[in-house]
Design a protein around this motif. Structure first.
Motif, short mmCIF file in Angstrom:
data_model
loop_
_atom_site.label_atom_id
_atom_site.label_comp_id
_atom_site.label_asym_id
_atom_site.label_seq_id
_atom_site.Cartn_x
_atom_site.Cartn_y
_atom_site.Cartn_z
N ALA A 187 48.51 53.40 34.09
CA ALA A 187 47.61 54.46 33.61
C ALA A 187 46.37 54.62 34.49
O ALA A 187 45.90 55.73 34.73
CB ALA A 187 47.17 54.17 32.17
N TYR A 188 45.84 53.50 35.01
CA TYR A 188 44.53 53.55 35.68
C TYR A 188 44.54 53.02 37.11
O TYR A 188 43.50 53.02 37.77
CB TYR A 188 43.51 52.74 34.86
N GLY A 189 45.72 52.61 37.62
CA GLY A 189 45.81 52.05 38.96
C GLY A 189 45.48 50.56 38.96
O GLY A 189 45.02 50.00 37.96
N HIS A 190 45.75 49.91 40.08
CA HIS A 190 45.44 48.48 40.19
C HIS A 190 43.94 48.30 40.46
O HIS A 190 43.36 49.00 41.30
CB HIS A 190 46.25 47.84 41.32
N PRO A 191 43.30 47.36 39.78
CA PRO A 191 41.87 47.10 40.00
C PRO A 191 41.59 46.76 41.47
O PRO A 191 42.41 46.14 42.15
CB PRO A 191 41.58 45.91 39.10
N VAL A 192 40.42 47.19 41.93
CA VAL A 192 39.97 46.88 43.29
C VAL A 192 38.60 46.21 43.19
O VAL A 192 37.84 46.47 42.25
CB VAL A 192 39.88 48.15 44.16
N PRO A 193 38.25 45.33 44.14
CA PRO A 193 36.95 44.66 44.09
C PRO A 193 35.81 45.67 44.01
O PRO A 193 35.74 46.61 44.78
CB PRO A 193 36.92 43.88 45.40
N THR A 194 34.92 45.47 43.04
CA THR A 194 33.87 46.44 42.75
C THR A 194 32.58 45.72 42.36
O THR A 194 32.60 44.82 41.53
CB THR A 194 34.31 47.37 41.58
N LYS A 195 31.49 46.15 42.96
CA LYS A 195 30.17 45.65 42.57
C LYS A 195 29.65 46.48 41.41
O LYS A 195 29.73 47.71 41.42
CB LYS A 195 29.20 45.72 43.75
N VAL A 196 29.10 45.81 40.42
CA VAL A 196 28.61 46.48 39.21
C VAL A 196 27.15 46.09 38.98
O VAL A 196 26.82 44.91 38.92
CB VAL A 196 29.46 46.09 37.98
N THR A 197 26.30 47.09 38.83
CA THR A 197 24.88 46.82 38.60
C THR A 197 24.60 46.57 37.12
O THR A 197 25.31 47.06 36.25
CB THR A 197 24.03 48.00 39.09
N THR A 198 23.54 45.81 36.87
CA THR A 198 23.09 45.60 35.49
C THR A 198 21.81 46.38 35.22
O THR A 198 21.19 46.19 34.18
CB THR A 198 22.84 44.10 35.23
N ILE A 199 21.43 47.24 36.13
CA ILE A 199 20.24 48.09 35.96
C ILE A 199 20.62 49.34 35.18
O ILE A 199 21.58 50.03 35.52
CB ILE A 199 19.63 48.46 37.32
N ILE A 200 19.88 49.63 34.12
CA ILE A 200 20.15 50.79 33.27
C ILE A 200 19.25 51.95 33.72
O ILE A 200 18.02 51.85 33.66
CB ILE A 200 19.89 50.47 31.78
N GLU A 201 19.87 53.03 34.15
CA GLU A 201 19.10 54.17 34.64
C GLU A 201 18.45 54.93 33.48
O GLU A 201 18.92 54.89 32.34
CB GLU A 201 20.01 55.13 35.42
N LYS A 202 17.35 55.60 33.78
CA LYS A 202 16.65 56.37 32.77
C LYS A 202 17.54 57.51 32.27
O LYS A 202 18.43 57.99 32.99
CB LYS A 202 15.34 56.93 33.32
N GLY A 203 17.27 57.94 31.04
CA GLY A 203 18.04 59.03 30.46
C GLY A 203 19.03 58.57 29.42
O GLY A 203 19.25 57.36 29.23
N PRO A 204 19.67 59.50 28.70
CA PRO A 204 20.59 59.16 27.62
C PRO A 204 21.77 58.32 28.10
O PRO A 204 22.28 58.53 29.20
CB PRO A 204 21.08 60.53 27.13
N PHE A 205 22.19 57.38 27.26
CA PHE A 205 23.33 56.55 27.65
C PHE A 205 24.09 56.02 26.44
O PHE A 205 23.56 55.95 25.33
CB PHE A 205 22.88 55.38 28.55
N ILE A 206 25.35 55.65 26.71
CA ILE A 206 26.24 55.06 25.71
C ILE A 206 26.76 53.74 26.27
O ILE A 206 27.12 53.66 27.44
CB ILE A 206 27.42 55.99 25.39
#
Length: 520
Positions: A187-206
């Protein structure tokens, strides 16, 4: 007489059982409804086992088992609905008695231990099968075994017969994990190495928590072009590595750390929270108005997003995010150890694509040992063991990890070996299949058994999906697994003795002592 009895999770009261109220937050009424539902599902299994079941019946079995996992359903009314559905479905297949309520946790200590281990493992496998079914993937053998296993819960067996059933279950659960792996990657392809930030940008979020990637996909589709950012939480972190999910620009980063910290981390946050599976804790008044549930997750007073025609409408979640507005400036959140960047995406396809480099590094002595340090996180003191274990692991070792236990150390920067990070996040607890496939591939490359590899599993457990994974590992003959931070309360001393003798199962001690023993 106790108000309730529950010993299915790692943080159970006194290391024995919750009998007054659940440490997880469920009350006696909910606990007893979950037991009543379990007994009804045994009755359904007795009625339907060996017969051709229809999808509606299979869905009731899956939903009912999933609803009894820790931190999923806190709503007695919702559980009563599932009990009624189980009883209704039972009538399709002929008369059968439910398991007597008093027989669920009572009887010979060792038999109760083995029966409970099977039941809790089945609950975990049902969760995996649930996610696969949501993506249109089903294995008839896996589905049939849910009925076989639940029927067995209400029957009498000797200790050796129970052990045989548990090993059979472990092999079936491997099939289920393979099925879910196929469902996610197709459904979504094979995962690839990815950097993920923990900084929450300003503005509406879920913030999306849990494990269900299909729910996240639908939310991403519905938030396109609306100026709303989406962040993962807990076990949803690995979603960032799937090509068909990471292509959405509003999927920005990861919010917070592991599930047990949510009551602190969600405090007065100006965003909306969606729980798709287990990991919900009773919401505090400061943020209860912005928490939403879906699927089998339920808590009294929370808005629940129902499925209609295979789809879900997340308008209410989106509207709440817009109403709250989010932060006025970017907010820097950190991992447990102060880091602001996480890596994920080292599932089997990625690791096996560089297997030649890994094998060469082992042969050259650059990599001396592999550790799989993973599993469920929890609140009990002593889980800093896993942080210290990774910190103190030698620089010529590699840390494979999966599930939310990685939040103890996944923001650490412990360097690289040959261009590969020493910490490789293989995904959710659902992705244990990847770790097994990598171990098998390495064993084949070195022409040895998995137990002969320079590989040690150091597992943390909390809830029922960890139980089914452990049973699969044992069924595959993998030995000398370290487990902690405490041993399961439902494992009797005699059953533990068998597991230690047969599989070399080891309770953790201290990072220093365990590393010394493993590497000596």
């Amino acid at each position: 007489m106790s108000n309730m009895f529950c010993f299915q999770c790692e943080q159970t009261a006194g290391g024995k059982a919750c009998t007054v109220s659940g440490v997880c937050g469920k009350n006696p009424e909910v606990s007893n409804k979950q037991d009543e539902l379990t007994c009804a599902l045994v009755g359904l299994a007795r009625s339907a086992y060996g017969k051709e079941t229809i999808k509606e019946t299979d869905r009731v079995m899956l939903d009912g088992l999933f609803a009894t996992i820790t931190n999923v359903n806190f709503d007695a009314a919702k559980l009563e609905e599932l009990i009624s559905l189980a009883n209704s479905e039972k009538e399709r297949y002929g008369k059968a008695e439910d398991l007597a309520f008093d027989n669920l946790w009572n009887g010979d200590t060792d038999i109760v231990s083995l029966r409970s281990t099977l039941l809790l493992g089945i609950r975990g496998m049902a969760a995996y099968a649930y996610h696969a079914v949501n993506l249109g993937k089903e294995d008839k053998e896996v589905t049939a075994w849910l009925y076989k296993g639940m029927k067995a819960i209400g029957e009498e067996y000797s200790i050796n017969e129970w052990l045989d059933i548990l090993m059979e279950f472990g092999h079936i659960n491997l099939k289920c994990m393979a099925l879910l792996d196929e469902a996610n990657t197709s459904a979504y392809g094979h995962p690839v190495p990815t950097k993920v930030t923990t900084i929450i940008e300003k503005g509406p979020f879920i913030v999306v928590s849990g494990h269900d990637l299909y729910d996240l996909k639908q939310l991403l589709e519905q938030t396109e072009g609306k100026g709303i950012n989406v962040y993962t939480h807990g076990e949803m972190l690995p979603a960032h590595a799937y090509p068909e999910l990471k292509k959405y620009p509003q999927l920005k980063g990861n919010f917070g750390t592991a599930w047990q910290n949510q009551q602190k981390e969600f405090e007065e946050v100006p965003g909306a929270f969606l729980f798709t599976t287990n990991c919900l804790m009773p919401p505090k008044p400061s943020y209860i108005d912005r928490v939403f549930t879906t699927a089998v997750v339920a808590y009294p007073g929370l808005v629940h997003i129902e499925e209609k025609g295979g789809k879900k409408d997340f308008t209410k979640v989106i509207e709440k995010a817009i109403e709250l507005g989010g932060y006025s400036e970017d907010k820097i959140m950190t991992g447990i150890n102060g880091g602001t960047e996480l890596m994920t995406g080292f599932a089997r396809n990625t690791v096996l694509s560089v297997a030649d480099k890994v094998i060469d590094a082992v042969k050259a002595g650059a990599i001396k040992h592999f550790f799989l340090v993973g599993g469920c996180d929890g609140a009990r003191p002593g889980r800093n063991y896993y942080t210290e274990f990774v910190e103190k692991s030698p620089k010529d070792t590699v840390i494979l990890t999966l599930a939310c236990g990685k939040y103890r150390f996944n923001d650490l920067n412990i360097g690289e070996i040959g261009g590969l990070p020493r910490i490789m996040d293989m995904g959710q607890c659902n992705d244990a299949y990847s770790a097994i496939q990598v171990a098998v591939a390495l064993a084949n490359a070195f022409e040895c058994g998995v137990n002969d590899l320079p590989l040690t599993l150091v597992l943390s457990w909390y809830e029922q999906k960890a139980v089914c994974i452990l049973l699969t590992l044992l069924a595959l003959g993998i030995k000398n697994i370290y487990i902690g931070p405490t041993l399961p309360a439902f494992i009797s001393s005699n059953v533990l003795g068998v597991l230690v003798e047969k599989f070399g199962l080891k309770p953790i001690s201290t990072p220093e002592e365990d590393l010394k023993t493993i590497l000596s």
